[in-house]
Design an enzyme around this catalytic site. Sequence first.
Site, PDB file in Angstrom:
ATOM      1  N   CYS A 149       0.891  -1.165   0.000  1.00  0.00           N
ATOM      2  CA  CYS A 149       0.000   0.000   0.000  1.00  0.00           C
ATOM      3  C   CYS A 149       0.926   1.211   0.000  1.00  0.00           C
ATOM      4  O   CYS A 149       1.204   1.786   1.038  1.00  0.00           O
ATOM      5  CB  CYS A 149      -0.890  -0.014   1.243  1.00  0.00           C
ATOM      6  SG  CYS A 149      -2.069  -1.365   1.256  1.00  0.00           S
ATOM      7  N   ALA A 150       1.392   1.587  -1.161  1.00  0.00           N
ATOM      8  CA  ALA A 150       2.625   2.376  -1.231  1.00  0.00           C
ATOM      9  C   ALA A 150       2.446   3.884  -1.336  1.00  0.00           C
ATOM     10  O   ALA A 150       3.341   4.642  -0.967  1.00  0.00           O
ATOM     11  CB  ALA A 150       3.462   1.890  -2.404  1.00  0.00           C
ATOM     12  N   ALA A 151       1.339   4.340  -1.894  1.00  0.00           N
ATOM     13  CA  ALA A 151       1.203   5.781  -2.178  1.00  0.00           C
ATOM     14  C   ALA A 151       1.011   6.577  -0.882  1.00  0.00           C
ATOM     15  O   ALA A 151       0.371   6.084   0.049  1.00  0.00           O
ATOM     16  CB  ALA A 151       0.016   6.009  -3.100  1.00  0.00           C
ATOM     17  N   PRO A 152       1.559   7.789  -0.822  1.00  0.00           N
ATOM     18  CA  PRO A 152       2.266   8.550  -1.864  1.00  0.00           C
ATOM     19  C   PRO A 152       3.741   8.184  -2.034  1.00  0.00           C
ATOM     20  O   PRO A 152       4.434   8.843  -2.791  1.00  0.00           O
ATOM     21  CB  PRO A 152       2.117  10.000  -1.393  1.00  0.00           C
ATOM     22  CG  PRO A 152       2.039   9.897   0.103  1.00  0.00           C
ATOM     23  CD  PRO A 152       1.337   8.600   0.394  1.00  0.00           C
ATOM     24  N   GLY A 153       4.218   7.159  -1.332  1.00  0.00           N
ATOM     25  CA  GLY A 153       5.538   6.642  -1.659  1.00  0.00           C
ATOM     26  C   GLY A 153       6.656   7.049  -0.718  1.00  0.00           C
ATOM     27  O   GLY A 153       7.824   6.818  -1.030  1.00  0.00           O
ATOM     28  N   GLY A 154       6.323   7.611   0.429  1.00  0.00           N
ATOM     29  CA  GLY A 154       7.368   8.017   1.381  1.00  0.00           C
ATOM     30  C   GLY A 154       8.242   6.833   1.769  1.00  0.00           C
ATOM     31  O   GLY A 154       9.477   6.923   1.773  1.00  0.00           O
ATOM     32  N   LYS A 155       7.593   5.710   2.067  1.00  0.00           N
ATOM     33  CA  LYS A 155       8.363   4.540   2.536  1.00  0.00           C
ATOM     34  C   LYS A 155       8.978   3.798   1.353  1.00  0.00           C
ATOM     35  O   LYS A 155      10.050   3.216   1.484  1.00  0.00           O
ATOM     36  CB  LYS A 155       7.469   3.632   3.391  1.00  0.00           C
ATOM     37  CG  LYS A 155       6.956   4.347   4.641  1.00  0.00           C
ATOM     38  CD  LYS A 155       6.112   3.474   5.521  1.00  0.00           C
ATOM     39  CE  LYS A 155       5.471   4.289   6.632  1.00  0.00           C
ATOM     40  NZ  LYS A 155       4.360   5.150   6.190  1.00  0.00           N
ATOM     41  N   ASP A 196      -5.153  -4.054  -6.437  1.00  0.00           N
ATOM     42  CA  ASP A 196      -5.702  -4.300  -5.111  1.00  0.00           C
ATOM     43  C   ASP A 196      -4.814  -5.344  -4.434  1.00  0.00           C
ATOM     44  O   ASP A 196      -4.781  -6.503  -4.856  1.00  0.00           O
ATOM     45  CB  ASP A 196      -7.143  -4.818  -5.248  1.00  0.00           C
ATOM     46  CG  ASP A 196      -7.783  -5.120  -3.905  1.00  0.00           C
ATOM     47  OD1 ASP A 196      -7.072  -5.079  -2.877  1.00  0.00           O
ATOM     48  OD2 ASP A 196      -8.998  -5.399  -3.880  1.00  0.00           O
ATOM     49  N   CYS A 255      -0.931   4.030  10.910  1.00  0.00           N
ATOM     50  CA  CYS A 255      -0.740   5.298  11.631  1.00  0.00           C
ATOM     51  C   CYS A 255      -1.954   5.480  12.541  1.00  0.00           C
ATOM     52  O   CYS A 255      -2.726   6.417  12.407  1.00  0.00           O
ATOM     53  CB  CYS A 255      -0.550   6.471  10.667  1.00  0.00           C
ATOM     54  SG  CYS A 255      -1.821   6.622   9.415  1.00  0.00           S
TER      55      CYS A 255
END
Length: 473
Positions: free
Chosen positions: A261-267, A313, A385
């Site tokens: 679940c990557a967006a917005p891509g910080g990690k 998904d 979070c």
Amino acid sequence: MIAAPPHGAPPLAQALLVAAVAWQQFLGGRTLEVALAEAVVAVRPAHPRAAAAAKDIVYGATRQKRLLETLVERLTTRPPSSAVAALLTVALSQLLAERHAPHVVVDQAVECAKRAASTVAASGFINAVLRRALRERDTLLAPLAGDDAVQASLPDWWLQKLRDAHPRAWREIVAVQRLPAPLVLRVDEQQLAVEDYLARLGEAGIAATRVGRAAVWLHTGRDVHAIPGFDAGLVSVQDAGAQLAAPWLAPPAQGRVLDACAAPGGKTLHLAQRSATQRIDALDVEAVRLQRIAENLRRAAISDDRVRLREADAARPDLWWDGEPYDAILLDAPCTASGIVRRHPDVPWLRRSADVAQLARAQERLLQALWPLLRPAGRLLYVVCSLFPEEGEQQARRFLQRNDDARAVDLPGGAPFVQLLPAHSAHGEPWPADREVPLLHDGFFYALFEKRASGTAPGAASTTALSAPRDSH
Ligand SMILES: C[S@@+](CC[C@H](N)C(=O)[O-])C[C@H]1O[C@@H](n2cnc3c(N)ncnc32)[C@H](O)[C@@H]1O
């Protein structure tokens, strides 16, 4: 709805008008971001700073929503129209903020009222209410000082959940979450030492403090493109609590990694910057949000062959997985966002209590769907979070009960589950080199699972509640 062309109106009046329109939109269920964007389009403020000023006003008002609503209620004998109530709310927030002289706030609120068809008839009333608020300020505020719900400025159900989950820490959580969100950067340590970056900030006259291993807090907010090294990918904006994910997952150097679940891509970016040899698949179900990852990777010159982006998904690997197991999986799952209320003060007001169980079910589905994709001895880091146990510790425990081949691995601090409570440290406090958890961060839950041969009984797991020492708020 308030609507009037504000051309020629003084700056604060314009900002109040945009803020009042946004406030009505927010009460109608919009996020603050969308509400503000719509309000700017509707009002078209002439002053270049009006939109930014309106944003400050609306975010500040949201952090005091219950107090402001109580004041409006006590200062009026019957409920005013929604347009008048919105203008009173944002004007009262400015009186309390004491950023402008009180008479300026009152005059400009009245000016603003006179310029809108839906409030013009009430401009005298607005003047009288605001002047009374000024006269009776202490008498009005004193009895509310001991009202937990008003001071926490959260919906009752949300506050109750916080109190139940964190009976000792909830007051501090609420106090930290009512502060404006700090601007925290992650320095890419592969390119630049943190000390060197701090020196560069010092030369540029930018006040900053190291608050984590690679985390630097800028004391005042600024546009990202005005942050030294941002456009070159040397630093990224990332909360210090979120910066723990990549090192805690620590995928093997040549490994295949899934950021589910990557967006917005910080990690994703953090993972990619830590190792040039891993192959990373970054998924998100929302195509628009996937573009944000691409922008982040481009800024840091990470090539497409190192990180493959995919709109998919994550709970349906049958539709996208090629069958090659992953060495490490990061599941930063969608959640209530109860740990990042300081960044998104609208969140508690936009959620319903039933959302918690619904989100917990979605997280469980994601965990169960992704676990088979991990090779034996591979690791999955589960992150939310959130401060609610249904999404954190209870979720992690249920996962271990359901999956005999899952083992909880100790995280730094000695426990396999870490509930990071929101924290804010003092200015200038030196960063202790042996410290793992940052001094200033949002709220996160972390659990690390390792896959083993099935059939072995899982051991007992415990949670560490971690937060920085808080000596100033
Ligand atoms: C907490 S955010 C992830 C933040 C991100 N890891 C970062 O560090 O920038 C959760 C993300 O999960 C995505 N999402 C929600 N359900 C999903 C699903 N079933 N499959 C893939 N992505 C999903 C959302 O669109 C959202 O972008």
